[in-house]
Design a protein around this motif. Structure first.
Motif, PDB file in Angstrom:
ATOM      1  N   PHE A 252       0.830  -1.225  -0.011  1.00  0.00           N
ATOM      2  CA  PHE A 252       0.031  -0.072  -0.092  1.00  0.00           C
ATOM      3  C   PHE A 252       0.972   1.498  -0.010  1.00  0.00           C
ATOM      4  N   MET A 253       0.180   2.255  -0.552  1.00  0.00           N
ATOM      5  CA  MET A 253       0.841   3.721  -0.518  1.00  0.00           C
ATOM      6  C   MET A 253       1.424   4.050   0.698  1.00  0.00           C
ATOM      7  N   GLY A 254       2.695   4.393   0.833  1.00  0.00           N
ATOM      8  CA  GLY A 254       3.509   4.658   2.138  1.00  0.00           C
ATOM      9  C   GLY A 254       4.456   3.704   2.439  1.00  0.00           C
ATOM     10  N   GLU A 255       4.250   2.705   2.015  1.00  0.00           N
ATOM     11  CA  GLU A 255       5.065   1.444   2.476  1.00  0.00           C
ATOM     12  C   GLU A 255       6.436   1.530   1.320  1.00  0.00           C
ATOM     13  N   SER A 256       7.182   0.260   1.796  1.00  0.00           N
ATOM     14  CA  SER A 256       8.281  -0.122   1.109  1.00  0.00           C
ATOM     15  C   SER A 256       8.386  -1.347   0.521  1.00  0.00           C
ATOM     16  N   ILE A 257       8.869  -1.557  -0.597  1.00  0.00           N
ATOM     17  CA  ILE A 257       9.403  -3.022  -1.566  1.00  0.00           C
ATOM     18  C   ILE A 257      10.852  -2.997  -1.214  1.00  0.00           C
ATOM     19  N   ASP A 258      11.027  -4.470  -1.029  1.00  0.00           N
ATOM     20  CA  ASP A 258      12.330  -5.034  -1.018  1.00  0.00           C
ATOM     21  C   ASP A 258      12.749  -5.186  -2.745  1.00  0.00           C
ATOM     22  N   ARG A 259      13.713  -4.452  -3.405  1.00  0.00           N
ATOM     23  CA  ARG A 259      13.947  -4.555  -4.793  1.00  0.00           C
ATOM     24  C   ARG A 259      14.498  -6.071  -5.074  1.00  0.00           C
ATOM     25  N   ASN A 260      14.767  -6.568  -4.061  1.00  0.00           N
ATOM     26  CA  ASN A 260      15.493  -8.069  -4.257  1.00  0.00           C
ATOM     27  C   ASN A 260      14.306  -8.979  -4.304  1.00  0.00           C
ATOM     28  N   SER A 261      13.330  -8.624  -3.991  1.00  0.00           N
ATOM     29  CA  SER A 261      11.999  -9.780  -3.951  1.00  0.00           C
ATOM     30  C   SER A 261      11.079  -9.760  -5.310  1.00  0.00           C
ATOM     31  N   PHE A 262      11.336  -8.606  -6.182  1.00  0.00           N
ATOM     32  CA  PHE A 262      10.426  -8.980  -7.488  1.00  0.00           C
ATOM     33  C   PHE A 262      11.373  -8.366  -8.647  1.00  0.00           C
ATOM     34  N   ASP A 263      11.061  -8.902  -9.714  1.00  0.00           N
ATOM     35  CA  ASP A 263      11.539  -8.385 -11.323  1.00  0.00           C
ATOM     36  C   ASP A 263      10.376  -7.492 -11.910  1.00  0.00           C
ATOM     37  N   GLU A 264       9.349  -7.628 -11.543  1.00  0.00           N
ATOM     38  CA  GLU A 264       8.387  -6.912 -12.141  1.00  0.00           C
ATOM     39  C   GLU A 264       7.315  -5.995 -10.912  1.00  0.00           C
ATOM     40  N   LEU A 265       7.040  -4.944 -11.481  1.00  0.00           N
ATOM     41  CA  LEU A 265       6.040  -3.916 -10.466  1.00  0.00           C
ATOM     42  C   LEU A 265       4.746  -4.108 -10.862  1.00  0.00           C
ATOM     43  N   ASN A 266       3.796  -4.365 -10.299  1.00  0.00           N
ATOM     44  CA  ASN A 266       2.151  -4.389 -10.699  1.00  0.00           C
ATOM     45  C   ASN A 266       1.547  -3.259  -9.853  1.00  0.00           C
ATOM     46  N   PHE A 267       1.329  -2.250 -10.703  1.00  0.00           N
ATOM     47  CA  PHE A 267       0.472  -1.048 -10.279  1.00  0.00           C
ATOM     48  C   PHE A 267      -0.841  -1.247 -10.118  1.00  0.00           C
ATOM     49  N   TYR A 268      -1.442  -1.054  -9.020  1.00  0.00           N
ATOM     50  CA  TYR A 268      -2.981  -0.823  -8.863  1.00  0.00           C
ATOM     51  C   TYR A 268      -3.236   0.727  -8.494  1.00  0.00           C
ATOM     52  N   VAL A 269      -4.049   1.502  -9.325  1.00  0.00           N
ATOM     53  CA  VAL A 269      -4.063   2.902  -9.035  1.00  0.00           C
ATOM     54  C   VAL A 269      -5.959   3.115  -8.824  1.00  0.00           C
ATOM     55  N   TYR A 270      -6.162   3.610  -7.739  1.00  0.00           N
ATOM     56  CA  TYR A 270      -7.580   4.019  -7.406  1.00  0.00           C
ATOM     57  C   TYR A 270      -7.733   5.419  -7.606  1.00  0.00           C
ATOM     58  N   ALA A 271      -8.454   5.879  -8.278  1.00  0.00           N
ATOM     59  CA  ALA A 271      -8.887   7.709  -8.180  1.00  0.00           C
ATOM     60  C   ALA A 271     -10.457   7.691  -8.458  1.00  0.00           C
ATOM     61  N   GLU A 272     -10.839   8.430  -7.524  1.00  0.00           N
ATOM     62  CA  GLU A 272     -12.358   8.482  -7.797  1.00  0.00           C
ATOM     63  C   GLU A 272     -12.795  10.217  -7.368  1.00  0.00           C
ATOM     64  N   ASP A 273     -13.354  10.829  -8.083  1.00  0.00           N
ATOM     65  CA  ASP A 273     -13.980  12.144  -7.902  1.00  0.00           C
ATOM     66  C   ASP A 273     -15.374  12.319  -8.116  1.00  0.00           C
TER      67      ASP A 273
END
Length: 337
Positions: A252-273
């Protein structure tokens, strides 16, 4: 908007019960350079539909005395009494104390949620850190940053307390300004900062503008609000009806990912107005570089997924949203460590 509850979840954020709250983390009253008493400021902000306010009068004024009914007390004590009284009478709003101080040569800082206060200018960051450790509750936010903030030395100890930066600041009669580039530059240096937006009010116009801080929490109470600031679950918005967050590989937003744990980054973006059309969404990383852009969205709600190969040189990602009426929003980062 969510209902105020007395007992926040001690185990962390419940992702099945996300609530979005909006408020002002930087404003002034008659106790220093603003207008209106703290209680009047809070009443006005609540009438404008805000969920929280942090009153941050200048620390140089707080030692002065003021008459509270028939008792002479310091302005700091008057602020605390006002906030306690307001919170007791209002179950659906959170008021939090703070104060603004000057640091040399870095610029202005807000001290949020302290138990006490200090007077004078911060000339030594290590001395400020010792004060923060002794206080035990306070966190620090960077106000309306300028070039001098880039001189601030990076430190893991400072990262424990320096939590947010204003990427937008201002309300009439003062000019509103954006500070994206200082946000990016400090993230590049290794600071762990969340994005906020502040009206920095000096008039009785609290909440009249739409440049606010949005935050994500389960409950509306002081502990949950400060926890959202500490854990970078905030976003700077110029629309008071925007809901925004994102995840990478379910982090989740604000947290950290260990770069050694993944080769690809899967983004999920939620925006609503509910009121404005979302036009463009950008994924931004080091140096303020736009990694990916989604244009011509023309929707009020979007759930977007995108896969990106891990770049070993990138240490953070944020989301920027462009809406109708030339409104913008910036998320807090997800950090790559």
């Amino acid at each position: 908007m969510g209902k105020k509850k007395r007992r926040p979840n001690p185990l962390g954020l419940d992702f099945n019960n996300l609530n979005f709250f909006y408020g002002i983390p930087h404003c002034h009253t008659i106790l220093s350079t603003g207008r209106g008493t703290p209680y009047e400021a809070l009443e006005y902000g609540k009438r404008q539909g805000l969920n929280f306010m942090i009153i941050t009068d200048h620390n140089g004024y707080l030692y002065d005395n003021i008459l509270d009914k028939e008792t002479v007390i310091t302005k700091w004590r008057f602020l605390i009494r006002s906030i306690e009284k307001f919170n007791k009478k209002n179950e659906d709003f959170v008021a939090i104390p703070g104060f603004e101080t000057r640091s040399e040569p870095f610029g202005d800082l807000n001290i949020l949620n302290p138990k006490t206060y200090f007077t004078g200018i911060v000339n030594n960051i290590n001395s400020l850190l010792l004060w923060l450790i002794a206080d035990g509750s306070a966190i620090v936010s960077i106000n309306h940053p300028h070039k001098s903030i880039e001189k601030l030395p990076i430190s893991p100890y400072l990262n424990e307390y320096l939590k947010t930066i204003e990427v937008g600041n201002g309300s009439p009669p003062h000019k509103y300004s954006r500070h994206d580039k200082y946000y990016y530059n400090l993230l590049d240096k290794g600071f762990k900062l969340g994005a906020i937006n502040s009206e920095d009010n000096h008039r009785i116009n609290f909440g009249e503008s739409e440049n606010l801080t949005g935050l994500i929490a389960n409950n509306l109470d002081t502990i949950s609000i400060i926890d959202a600031f500490k854990k970078h679950r905030t976003y700077a918005t110029e629309s008071r009806t925007l809901k925004l967050y994102f995840t990478i590989n379910s982090v989740f937003m604000g947290e950290s990912i260990d770069r050694n744990s993944f080769d690809e980054l899967n983004f999920y973006v939620y925006a609503e107005d509910s009121k404005r059309i979302i036009n463009t969404i950008q994924i931004i990383s080091n140096g303020g570089k736009v990694i990916h852009e989604i244009c011509d969205i023309n929707l009020k709600k979007i759930k977007y997924m995108y896969q990106l190969k891990l770049n070993k040189f990138n240490s953070w990602y944020i989301i920027k949203v462009f809406l109708d009426d030339k409104k913008e929003a910036l998320s807090s980062p997800i950090f790559i460590k």
